[in-house]
Design a protein around this motif. Structure first.
Motif, PDB file in Angstrom:
ATOM      1  N   ALA A  65      -6.289  11.421  -4.416  1.00 57.42           N
ATOM      2  CA  ALA A  65      -5.226  11.989  -3.592  1.00 57.42           C
ATOM      3  C   ALA A  65      -5.713  12.208  -2.167  1.00 57.42           C
ATOM      4  O   ALA A  65      -4.949  12.091  -1.210  1.00 57.42           O
ATOM      5  CB  ALA A  65      -4.740  13.314  -4.176  1.00 57.42           C
ATOM      6  N   MET A  66      -6.993  12.534  -2.048  1.00 58.27           N
ATOM      7  CA  MET A  66      -7.617  12.709  -0.736  1.00 58.27           C
ATOM      8  C   MET A  66      -8.919  11.931  -0.710  1.00 58.27           C
ATOM      9  O   MET A  66      -9.483  11.598  -1.760  1.00 58.27           O
ATOM     10  CB  MET A  66      -7.861  14.191  -0.433  1.00 58.27           C
ATOM     11  CG  MET A  66      -6.586  15.036  -0.399  1.00 58.27           C
ATOM     12  SD  MET A  66      -6.882  16.771   0.077  1.00 58.27           S
ATOM     13  CE  MET A  66      -7.245  16.592   1.844  1.00 58.27           C
ATOM     14  N   ALA A  67      -9.377  11.616   0.475  1.00 61.25           N
ATOM     15  CA  ALA A  67     -10.640  10.892   0.640  1.00 61.25           C
ATOM     16  C   ALA A  67     -11.422  11.547   1.765  1.00 61.25           C
ATOM     17  O   ALA A  67     -10.873  12.324   2.563  1.00 61.25           O
ATOM     18  CB  ALA A  67     -10.380   9.417   0.946  1.00 61.25           C
ATOM     19  N   ARG A  71     -18.037   8.792   7.986  1.00 64.19           N
ATOM     20  CA  ARG A  71     -18.966   9.221   9.034  1.00 64.19           C
ATOM     21  C   ARG A  71     -18.750  10.681   9.439  1.00 64.19           C
ATOM     22  O   ARG A  71     -19.710  11.421   9.582  1.00 64.19           O
ATOM     23  CB  ARG A  71     -18.845   8.316  10.273  1.00 64.19           C
ATOM     24  CG  ARG A  71     -19.414   6.919  10.031  1.00 64.19           C
ATOM     25  CD  ARG A  71     -19.211   6.017  11.229  1.00 64.19           C
ATOM     26  NE  ARG A  71     -17.801   5.859  11.565  1.00 64.19           N
ATOM     27  CZ  ARG A  71     -16.969   5.074  10.886  1.00 64.19           C
ATOM     28  NH1 ARG A  71     -17.402   4.388   9.848  1.00 64.19           N
ATOM     29  NH2 ARG A  71     -15.704   4.971  11.238  1.00 64.19           N
ATOM     30  N   THR A  72     -17.501  11.085   9.607  1.00 61.76           N
ATOM     31  CA  THR A  72     -17.253  12.460  10.055  1.00 61.76           C
ATOM     32  C   THR A  72     -17.225  13.450   8.906  1.00 61.76           C
ATOM     33  O   THR A  72     -17.364  14.658   9.127  1.00 61.76           O
ATOM     34  CB  THR A  72     -15.916  12.558  10.811  1.00 61.76           C
ATOM     35  OG1 THR A  72     -14.834  12.396   9.886  1.00 61.76           O
ATOM     36  CG2 THR A  72     -15.816  11.481  11.891  1.00 61.76           C
ATOM     37  N   GLY A  73     -17.020  12.963   7.664  1.00 60.38           N
ATOM     38  CA  GLY A  73     -16.958  13.838   6.501  1.00 60.38           C
ATOM     39  C   GLY A  73     -15.637  14.559   6.326  1.00 60.38           C
ATOM     40  O   GLY A  73     -15.478  15.323   5.366  1.00 60.38           O
ATOM     41  N   GLU A  74     -14.675  14.326   7.195  1.00 55.53           N
ATOM     42  CA  GLU A  74     -13.392  15.021   7.115  1.00 55.53           C
ATOM     43  C   GLU A  74     -12.609  14.613   5.865  1.00 55.53           C
ATOM     44  O   GLU A  74     -12.597  13.447   5.488  1.00 55.53           O
ATOM     45  CB  GLU A  74     -12.551  14.698   8.349  1.00 55.53           C
ATOM     46  CG  GLU A  74     -13.116  15.249   9.641  1.00 55.53           C
ATOM     47  CD  GLU A  74     -12.439  14.643  10.849  1.00 55.53           C
ATOM     48  OE1 GLU A  74     -11.498  15.261  11.383  1.00 55.53           O
ATOM     49  OE2 GLU A  74     -12.854  13.543  11.269  1.00 55.53           O
ATOM     50  N   ALA A  75     -11.931  15.592   5.244  1.00 54.29           N
ATOM     51  CA  ALA A  75     -11.061  15.322   4.115  1.00 54.29           C
ATOM     52  C   ALA A  75      -9.680  14.947   4.640  1.00 54.29           C
ATOM     53  O   ALA A  75      -9.103  15.678   5.451  1.00 54.29           O
ATOM     54  CB  ALA A  75     -10.970  16.534   3.209  1.00 54.29           C
ATOM     55  N   VAL A  76      -9.145  13.816   4.184  1.00 55.12           N
ATOM     56  CA  VAL A  76      -7.850  13.334   4.656  1.00 55.12           C
ATOM     57  C   VAL A  76      -6.934  13.074   3.460  1.00 55.12           C
ATOM     58  O   VAL A  76      -7.384  12.763   2.360  1.00 55.12           O
ATOM     59  CB  VAL A  76      -7.995  12.045   5.505  1.00 55.12           C
ATOM     60  CG1 VAL A  76      -8.803  12.324   6.754  1.00 55.12           C
ATOM     61  CG2 VAL A  76      -8.640  10.920   4.704  1.00 55.12           C
ATOM     62  N   TRP A  77      -5.634  13.235   3.675  1.00 55.87           N
ATOM     63  CA  TRP A  77      -4.629  12.932   2.656  1.00 55.87           C
ATOM     64  C   TRP A  77      -4.551  11.418   2.568  1.00 55.87           C
ATOM     65  O   TRP A  77      -4.194  10.741   3.523  1.00 55.87           O
ATOM     66  CB  TRP A  77      -3.299  13.529   3.073  1.00 55.87           C
ATOM     67  CG  TRP A  77      -2.271  13.553   2.002  1.00 55.87           C
ATOM     68  CD1 TRP A  77      -1.164  12.768   1.908  1.00 55.87           C
ATOM     69  CD2 TRP A  77      -2.236  14.420   0.871  1.00 55.87           C
ATOM     70  NE1 TRP A  77      -0.450  13.090   0.786  1.00 55.87           N
ATOM     71  CE2 TRP A  77      -1.085  14.113   0.131  1.00 55.87           C
ATOM     72  CE3 TRP A  77      -3.084  15.435   0.412  1.00 55.87           C
ATOM     73  CZ2 TRP A  77      -0.753  14.777  -1.049  1.00 55.87           C
ATOM     74  CZ3 TRP A  77      -2.756  16.096  -0.753  1.00 55.87           C
ATOM     75  CH2 TRP A  77      -1.601  15.766  -1.471  1.00 55.87           C
ATOM     76  N   PHE A  78      -4.897  10.847   1.408  1.00 55.19           N
ATOM     77  CA  PHE A  78      -5.100   9.402   1.361  1.00 55.19           C
ATOM     78  C   PHE A  78      -4.539   8.840   0.060  1.00 55.19           C
ATOM     79  O   PHE A  78      -5.261   8.612  -0.908  1.00 55.19           O
ATOM     80  CB  PHE A  78      -6.596   9.081   1.482  1.00 55.19           C
ATOM     81  CG  PHE A  78      -6.879   7.675   1.945  1.00 55.19           C
ATOM     82  CD1 PHE A  78      -6.926   7.365   3.295  1.00 55.19           C
ATOM     83  CD2 PHE A  78      -7.094   6.659   1.027  1.00 55.19           C
ATOM     84  CE1 PHE A  78      -7.183   6.077   3.723  1.00 55.19           C
ATOM     85  CE2 PHE A  78      -7.351   5.366   1.439  1.00 55.19           C
ATOM     86  CZ  PHE A  78      -7.393   5.072   2.788  1.00 55.19           C
ATOM     87  N   ASN A  79      -3.220   8.638   0.041  1.00 61.59           N
ATOM     88  CA  ASN A  79      -2.589   8.063  -1.138  1.00 61.59           C
ATOM     89  C   ASN A  79      -1.239   7.464  -0.763  1.00 61.59           C
ATOM     90  O   ASN A  79      -0.744   7.658   0.347  1.00 61.59           O
ATOM     91  CB  ASN A  79      -2.437   9.117  -2.250  1.00 61.59           C
ATOM     92  CG  ASN A  79      -1.540  10.255  -1.852  1.00 61.59           C
ATOM     93  OD1 ASN A  79      -0.316  10.125  -1.817  1.00 61.59           O
ATOM     94  ND2 ASN A  79      -2.140  11.405  -1.512  1.00 61.59           N
ATOM     95  N   HIS A  80      -0.667   6.720  -1.695  1.00 59.75           N
ATOM     96  CA  HIS A  80       0.608   6.040  -1.482  1.00 59.75           C
ATOM     97  C   HIS A  80       1.748   6.697  -2.270  1.00 59.75           C
ATOM     98  O   HIS A  80       2.797   6.065  -2.459  1.00 59.75           O
ATOM     99  CB  HIS A  80       0.484   4.578  -1.926  1.00 59.75           C
ATOM    100  CG  HIS A  80       0.432   3.591  -0.798  1.00 59.75           C
ATOM    101  ND1 HIS A  80      -0.522   3.618   0.180  1.00 59.75           N
ATOM    102  CD2 HIS A  80       1.241   2.527  -0.488  1.00 59.75           C
ATOM    103  CE1 HIS A  80      -0.341   2.612   1.033  1.00 59.75           C
ATOM    104  NE2 HIS A  80       0.750   1.958   0.649  1.00 59.75           N
TER     105      HIS A  80
END
Length: 341
Positions: free
Chosen positions: A227-229, A233-242
């Motif tokens: 759901a998130m990735a 490089r920056t380590g930030e958590a991002v909302w990453f899904n379809h």
């Protein structure tokens, strides 16, 4: 608006002065993104990127997207050369969600959806077990009206997602069910770029997707993805899904009702669930879509523009348009996820 000049390779001396290659660097938007404008004619973008690669990549991590304008990029091949100046190996396009044509080595048409349709903001291939980290867009023909490529920063979107929604997705991930066939969405031969069923089966096994051959020449896959990735490089958590694109609520209600009546909920071309198989409420999908729309910024394409976007940090979409429009795409820096949610 402050500007600065970025050099390309060795400095060139004229009499007793030293000047940098004339490229103006300025904000693309108030919230994120950069604009690099060539200030002299026929400046080669591939050469500029090759000479300034560390700075450009650092800027991309910081700003998420960079638009290059006014450079000499006159063909799909020259666009591919420019992309390879930052990313030597361009990717092919497997496990497709939309039809595309390859027009040069590693250069594809953008999603070929009807001109009057919106393409919702999304991360490229966030439904898959691997995806490109970097995207390149090239405006070969600008639309007469509309046709912008809106962008939204995950640095704005993620904090706006309610904690209870984010935590449930993180616990379970997202389950995607897709049906491929001649009468449903895309045929599997197009999606996996092969006519060999054993190749498809091997791909599914390697990517952790369940598969079932159905009907005369149809395929169903089921996969649970993150759901998130985390940005590599920056380590930030991002909302990453379809989920907000594949969920049945993303369809027009009348279309969804007709399809469910004909093929059943499991037979829909694509749908998304929580990773434990439970249904995602329509209201959650509507919220995520609205957060992307509210956070989006746009710019008007000009012929020859090249946009570089970090596929982790920003989402992209497409506005409806009139007239001809041809925006090409290249992808690079394959990332294979180690995350299940």
């Amino acid at each position: 608006m402050s500007t600065s000049r970025v050099g390309s390779g060795p400095r060139r001396r004229s009499d007793r002065t030293t000047r940098l290659t004339p490229v103006r660097r300025s904000p693309l938007h108030d919230t994120f993104g950069l604009l690099f404008e060539a200030r002299e004619p026929d400046l080669d973008l591939a050469a500029f990127l090759d000479g300034n690669q560390p700075q450009v990549l650092a800027d991309l991590d910081l700003h998420g997207a960079i638009l290059f304008r006014g450079f000499a990029v006159n063909s799909p091949g020259e666009f591919g050369d420019a992309a390879r100046a930052l990313s030597p190996e361009l990717l092919k396009y497997l496990e497709r969600a939309a039809p595309r044509n390859e027009v040069a080595d590693g250069v594809f048409t953008s999603t070929e959806l009807a001109a009057d349709r919106w393409i919702e903001l999304h991360h490229e291939m966030s439904y898959a077990h691997s995806w490109p980290s970097r995207l390149y867009f090239y405006c070969e023909v600008a639309a007469a009206q509309g046709g912008a490529t809106p962008l939204a920063s995950e640095r704005t979107v993620v904090p706006a997602i309610p904690t209870e929604i984010r935590e449930r997705f993180l616990r379970h991930g997202v389950c995607y069910v897709r049906n491929y066939g001649p009468d449903l969405d895309l045929p599997w031969q197009e999606v996996f770029q092969t006519v060999d069923r054993t190749v498809v089966e091997a791909y599914c096994r390697a990517s952790g997707a369940e598969f079932t051959w159905t009907g005369r020449d149809a395929l169903r896959t089921r996969s649970v993805r993150q759901a998130m990735a985390h940005h590599p490089r920056t380590g930030e958590a991002v909302w990453f899904n379809h989920a907000h694109l594949f969920h049945v609520a993303a369809m027009a209600p009348e279309v969804a009702a007709t399809l469910v009546n004909e093929v059943g909920i499991e037979g829909l071309p694509r749908n998304a669930y929580y990773g434990d198989g439970q249904a995602i409420d329509d209201e959650v999908i509507t919220l995520i879509r609205s957060l992307y729309q509210e956070s989006a910024m746009t710019f008007s394409w000009q012929r020859g523009d090249v946009l570089v976007a970090d596929n982790f940090l920003v989402t992209h979409g497409r506005e409806p348009f009139t007239g001809d429009r041809r925006v090409l795409v290249a992808m690079s820096d394959l990332y294979v996820t180690q995350e299940s949610s």
